[in-house]
Each structure stands twice: as structure tokens, then as C-alpha cells.
Design a protein around this motif. Structure first.
Motif, short mmCIF file in Angstrom:
data_model
loop_
_atom_site.label_atom_id
_atom_site.label_comp_id
_atom_site.label_asym_id
_atom_site.label_seq_id
_atom_site.Cartn_x
_atom_site.Cartn_y
_atom_site.Cartn_z
N GLY A 94 0.78 -1.22 0.00
CA GLY A 94 0.00 0.00 0.00
C GLY A 94 0.82 1.27 0.00
O GLY A 94 0.25 2.37 0.05
N LEU A 95 2.15 1.15 -0.06
CA LEU A 95 3.02 2.32 -0.12
C LEU A 95 3.83 2.29 -1.40
O LEU A 95 4.15 1.22 -1.93
CB LEU A 95 3.98 2.37 1.08
N GLY A 96 4.19 3.48 -1.90
CA GLY A 96 4.98 3.54 -3.12
C GLY A 96 4.32 2.76 -4.23
O GLY A 96 3.13 2.91 -4.50
N SER A 97 5.08 1.85 -4.84
CA SER A 97 4.57 1.08 -5.97
C SER A 97 4.07 -0.31 -5.60
O SER A 97 3.72 -1.10 -6.48
CB SER A 97 5.68 0.95 -7.04
N SER A 98 4.03 -0.63 -4.31
CA SER A 98 3.46 -1.91 -3.88
C SER A 98 1.94 -1.80 -3.81
O SER A 98 1.40 -0.77 -3.40
CB SER A 98 4.00 -2.32 -2.50
N THR A 99 1.27 -2.88 -4.17
CA THR A 99 -0.18 -2.91 -4.08
C THR A 99 -0.59 -3.36 -2.67
O THR A 99 0.25 -3.59 -1.80
CB THR A 99 -0.78 -3.86 -5.12
N GLY A 100 -1.89 -3.50 -2.47
CA GLY A 100 -2.38 -4.03 -1.20
C GLY A 100 -2.81 -2.94 -0.23
O GLY A 100 -2.75 -1.75 -0.52
N ARG A 101 -3.20 -3.39 0.92
CA ARG A 101 -3.71 -2.50 1.97
C ARG A 101 -2.59 -2.19 2.96
O ARG A 101 -1.95 -3.10 3.48
CB ARG A 101 -4.87 -3.18 2.70
N PRO A 102 -2.34 -0.91 3.24
CA PRO A 102 -1.30 -0.60 4.21
C PRO A 102 -1.67 -1.09 5.60
O PRO A 102 -2.82 -0.97 6.03
CB PRO A 102 -1.19 0.93 4.17
N ALA A 103 -0.71 -1.65 6.29
CA ALA A 103 -0.95 -2.21 7.63
C ALA A 103 -1.16 -1.10 8.65
O ALA A 103 -0.56 -0.02 8.55
CB ALA A 103 0.23 -3.08 8.05
N ARG A 104 -1.99 -1.38 9.64
CA ARG A 104 -2.24 -0.42 10.71
C ARG A 104 -1.55 -0.79 12.02
O ARG A 104 -1.73 -0.12 13.03
CB ARG A 104 -3.75 -0.24 10.94
N THR A 105 -0.77 -1.87 12.00
CA THR A 105 0.03 -2.22 13.16
C THR A 105 1.42 -2.64 12.69
O THR A 105 1.60 -3.10 11.56
CB THR A 105 -0.57 -3.38 13.97
N ALA A 129 -2.56 5.08 7.99
CA ALA A 129 -2.40 3.72 8.49
C ALA A 129 -1.08 3.59 9.25
O ALA A 129 -1.03 3.00 10.34
CB ALA A 129 -2.45 2.72 7.34
N GLN A 130 -0.02 4.12 8.68
CA GLN A 130 1.28 4.03 9.35
C GLN A 130 1.30 4.83 10.64
O GLN A 130 1.95 4.43 11.61
CB GLN A 130 2.39 4.49 8.41
N HIS A 131 0.60 5.95 10.66
CA HIS A 131 0.55 6.74 11.90
C HIS A 131 -0.17 5.96 12.99
O HIS A 131 0.24 5.98 14.16
CB HIS A 131 -0.13 8.08 11.65
N ASP A 132 -1.23 5.25 12.62
CA ASP A 132 -1.90 4.37 13.60
C ASP A 132 -0.90 3.34 14.15
O ASP A 132 -0.88 3.06 15.35
CB ASP A 132 -3.07 3.64 12.94
N ALA A 133 -0.10 2.77 13.25
CA ALA A 133 0.87 1.76 13.67
C ALA A 133 1.91 2.34 14.62
O ALA A 133 2.28 1.71 15.62
CB ALA A 133 1.55 1.15 12.45
N VAL A 134 2.36 3.54 14.32
CA VAL A 134 3.34 4.21 15.18
C VAL A 134 2.76 4.45 16.57
O VAL A 134 3.42 4.21 17.60
CB VAL A 134 3.79 5.54 14.54
N LEU A 135 1.52 4.93 16.62
CA LEU A 135 0.89 5.22 17.91
C LEU A 135 0.61 3.95 18.71
O LEU A 135 0.82 3.91 19.92
CB LEU A 135 -0.40 6.01 17.69
N GLU A 136 0.16 2.91 18.02
CA GLU A 136 -0.11 1.64 18.72
C GLU A 136 1.17 1.07 19.31
O GLU A 136 1.18 0.56 20.43
CB GLU A 136 -0.75 0.65 17.74
N TRP A 137 2.27 1.16 18.58
CA TRP A 137 3.57 0.68 19.04
C TRP A 137 4.02 1.43 20.30
O TRP A 137 4.64 0.87 21.19
CB TRP A 137 4.59 0.86 17.93
#
Length: 279
Positions: free
Chosen positions: A67-78, A198-206
Motif C-alpha cells: 500500500g506504499l509507493g509502488s506496492s499494491t495491497g492495503r497498508p498495515a495499521r500495526t 495507516a502508518q501513523h496508527d501503527a506508530v501510535l499503537e507501538w
């Protein structure tokens, strides 16, 4: 002419319904170095002065998270989900063992990979990062957060976040900006606002305070090199000392007059340090 950061083609591999964009270059043979990127970063956000210096000694693999750059898919939230995605990527490339360098958020992911799949990680480099649940990890101070989460962060934002607020460090930051924009062909796609959130959620959860989570570090069995700037504005430098005390086989090195992106301020010195450690 050998392939470099500037000329390595973007390749793709499929795993678990995701098409991962990656670049692979450098001296083949031996254990490859898999490098995991910072918040919102894509393949082109690495400093070519760093990656090319590392690639002179070994094969380097850069990858976009789903989900980032040229990769497909859903960006992770954790972070944990991201770690499993990168493990799937490594499996898809047939990588039985890697050396792993994680920068910032990539360092969070690298810690989880070293715990989830210890036999995958021969040696671990944690750069400008911090441990899960540690004091001071639950989000960034407001001025840093505002610039890091800007809809379209520019060069001034990167200089503010990544480099110490001194004349010398800022001058090195300007040199970095010139280097990382040098690639003109086949540049990676910018990361979306959905990926940012999504990445910000992951940063906060961590970073949710959790003293018990610190004990996870005692389970890392890979020899570990911890690197950071001596005045990181994004992740408190003191947490590198904390990680070094908890990871059983760890060493630490701090770089002077430097903030979060010390590895882009001192690319040659960091590459030398990392290469010595991996060798």
C-alpha cells in the motif's frame, strides 16, 4: 557498468495477494541486506550515498511496504502486521536468511521480525528507532508531528524533522536532498494519505506505554547494532541506550550534531560501521 541505487530497476514479486515493489543491487553472494524504510518512505527516500556504499560490500534489497509507493495491497495499521508482510516478501524471494536494517518505523518492524522469525535474521541493525511501549514513544512532539503528517511534506519539512537545528547539520541535510532527488528514471510512486494514516496508527499503537512490552527485547537473539543521532527530535535518543541494555547481544553508536536522519548526514561513516558489523 554495475547497477547502483540510481540505475537498479524496480522489480515486483507477489505474495499473499500483494505485489511488492523492490530493488536489488550490489555485490551478490553472501547474506543480503534487507532495508526497511521510515514513516511514509518509499524506495527513493533512501540516500544513494548510503545504499551504494553498502552495496559495494554486499547485495542490498529495498522494498515498499504494501500500500506504499509502488506496492499494491492495503497498508498495515500495526507494526506486527507489517512485520508479517515483510516476512511474506522474504519468503516470496526465497530468502532463507538476511541481515536486516530498519530505520525509524522500519526499526519497529525489524524488531518484530527478529522475534517472530529469528532464524531469518542473521544480524540486526536498528537505526533511529525505539522499543515498543517505552516512555516517550507514544507519538511525536507536536511540531514534528505536524510536519511529518503534512499532506505534501517538502524539503523544509524534511530538514526540520530529520536534521539537527544547527548550521552544520542543516547543510548536510541540503546535500542529502540533492542526492535523493537525483534519480530521474523509474522513480517510485509517492505514498498516499491513506498509507500515511495507516502508518501513523501503527506508530501510535507501538508507542502505547507498556512497561512489560520492553521485556520482548530480551528475546532478540540476533547480534544487534543500534545507531542513532545524539539529538533525535522524533524518537528520544535515550531509548537507544534502553534497547542496548535489554537486547542480549547489542552494541550502540551515537553520531554527534545529528538528529533522526543521522544515517543520511553521515552516509559514508554509517555504511562503514554497518559493513564492519555485518562482516
Amino acid at each position: 557498468m554495475s547497477t547502483t541505487h540510481q540505475t537498479a530497476p524496480t522489480r515486483f514479486v507477489d505474495a499473499d495477494g500483494v505485489t511488492y515493489a523492490y530493488r536489488r543491487f550490489g555485490r551478490a553472494g553472501g547474506t543480503p541486506l534487507l532495508m526497511l524504510q521510515h514513516f511514509r518512505g518509499n524506495l527513493d527516500n533512501w540516500d544513494p550515498a548510503l545504499t551504494d556504499a553498502l552495496a559495494a560490500e554486499r547485495e542490498v534489497i529495498l522494498v515498499d511496504y504494501p500500500g506504499l509507493g509502488s506496492s499494491t495491497g492495503r497498508p498495515a495499521r500495526t507494526v506486527a502486521e507489517t512485520a508479517r508482510q515483510i516476512i511474506a516478501f522474504a519468503d516470496a524471494l526465497g530468502l532463507a536468511q538476511v541481515d536486516l536494517l530498519g530505520f525509524s518505523l522500519g526499526g519497529f518492524v525489524a524488531q518484530d521480525i527478529a522475534l517472530i522469525r529469528p532464524h531469518l535474521v542473521r544480524r540486526l541493525v536498528l537505526a533511529g528507532t525505539g522499543p515498543k511501549g517505552a516512555p516517550g514513544m507514544h507519538g511525536w512532539r507536536q511540531d514534528i508531528a505536524d510536519r511529518a503528517r503534512a499532506d505534501e511534506p517538502g524539503g523544509e519539512d524534511l530538514l526540520y524533522i530529520f536534521f539537527a537545528h544547527t548550521e552544520t547539520s542543516q547543510a548536510k541535510g541540503v546535500e542529502f536532498l540533492q542526492r535523493f532527488m537525483r534519480r530521474e528514471q523509474d522513480r517510485d510512486a509517492p505514498s498516499s494519505l491513506t498509507a500515511r494514516d495507516a502508518q501513523h496508527d501503527a506508530v501510535l499503537e507501538w508507542g502505547v506505554p507498556d512497561h512489560a512490552a520492553l521485556q520482548r527485547l530480551t528475546g532478540i537473539t540476533s547480534p544487534t547494532l543500534i545507531l542513532q543521532g545524539d539529538g533525535d527530535l522524533m524518537i528520544p535518543t535515550k531509548l537507544s541506550h534502553l534497547m542496548a541494555g535489554l537486547i542480549p547481544d547489542a552494541r550502540i553508536r551515537l553520531y554527534p550534531d545529528a538528529a533522526h536522519a543521522f544515517l543520511f548526514q553521515y552516509p559514508g561513516e554509517v555504511a562503514d560501521e554497518v559493513s564492519r558489523f555485518l562482516s
